[in-house]
Design a protein around this motif. Structure first.
Motif, mmCIF file in Angstrom:
data_model
loop_
_atom_site.group_PDB
_atom_site.id
_atom_site.type_symbol
_atom_site.label_atom_id
_atom_site.label_comp_id
_atom_site.label_asym_id
_atom_site.label_seq_id
_atom_site.Cartn_x
_atom_site.Cartn_y
_atom_site.Cartn_z
ATOM 1 N N ASP A 67 0.813 -1.218 0.000
ATOM 2 C CA ASP A 67 0.000 0.000 0.000
ATOM 3 C C ASP A 67 0.844 1.264 0.000
ATOM 4 N N GLY A 68 2.044 1.208 0.504
ATOM 5 C CA GLY A 68 2.917 2.375 0.590
ATOM 6 C C GLY A 68 2.912 2.945 1.989
ATOM 7 N N GLY A 69 4.070 3.383 2.446
ATOM 8 C CA GLY A 69 4.186 3.952 3.773
ATOM 9 C C GLY A 69 5.348 4.917 3.900
ATOM 10 N N LEU A 70 6.143 5.033 2.840
ATOM 11 C CA LEU A 70 7.332 5.884 2.865
ATOM 12 C C LEU A 70 7.359 6.762 1.619
ATOM 13 N N GLU A 71 7.863 7.971 1.782
ATOM 14 C CA GLU A 71 7.996 8.867 0.633
ATOM 15 C C GLU A 71 9.268 8.532 -0.142
ATOM 16 N N GLU A 72 9.383 9.111 -1.332
ATOM 17 C CA GLU A 72 10.533 8.844 -2.216
ATOM 18 C C GLU A 72 11.863 9.069 -1.505
#
Length: 96
Positions: A67-72
């Motif tokens: 799902d995503g949890g960290l920025e670039e």
């Protein structure tokens, strides 16, 4: 069969991507410069995530996309690509 020790392996066999705008694919698994494993998501802002305890493929055989949890910027560069499309890249260069 002769096995190379890690320190003997040529650096050309490792695919490093250093730019922030490199073409990443959802499900890509990388090792960042801080020694963390990160997995590419398809979320527009939270583009990286922590690895899960499962495999690199989902139940249907597609790459497992978090799902995503960290920025670039949270994935410290350079990054070393380990898995793409659910398969180990084994030092194979991947077109960016």
């Amino acid at each position: 069969m002769t096995r190379l020790k890690r320190e003997d392996a040529p650096m050309a066999d490792v695919h490093k991507i250093t730019s922030l705008d490199a073409t990443w694919q959802p499900g890509d698994v990388v090792l960042d410069a801080a020694g963390n494993i990160r997995v590419r998501s398809d979320h527009p802002r939270w583009v990286w995530d922590y690895p899960n305890e499962g495999g690199t493929r989902d139940a249907h055989g597609a790459p497992a996309v978090p799902d995503g949890g960290l920025e670039e910027e949270d994935a410290v560069r350079p990054l070393i690509l380990l898995v793409r499309d659910g398969h180990a890249v084994g030092g194979t260069a991947v077109t960016d």
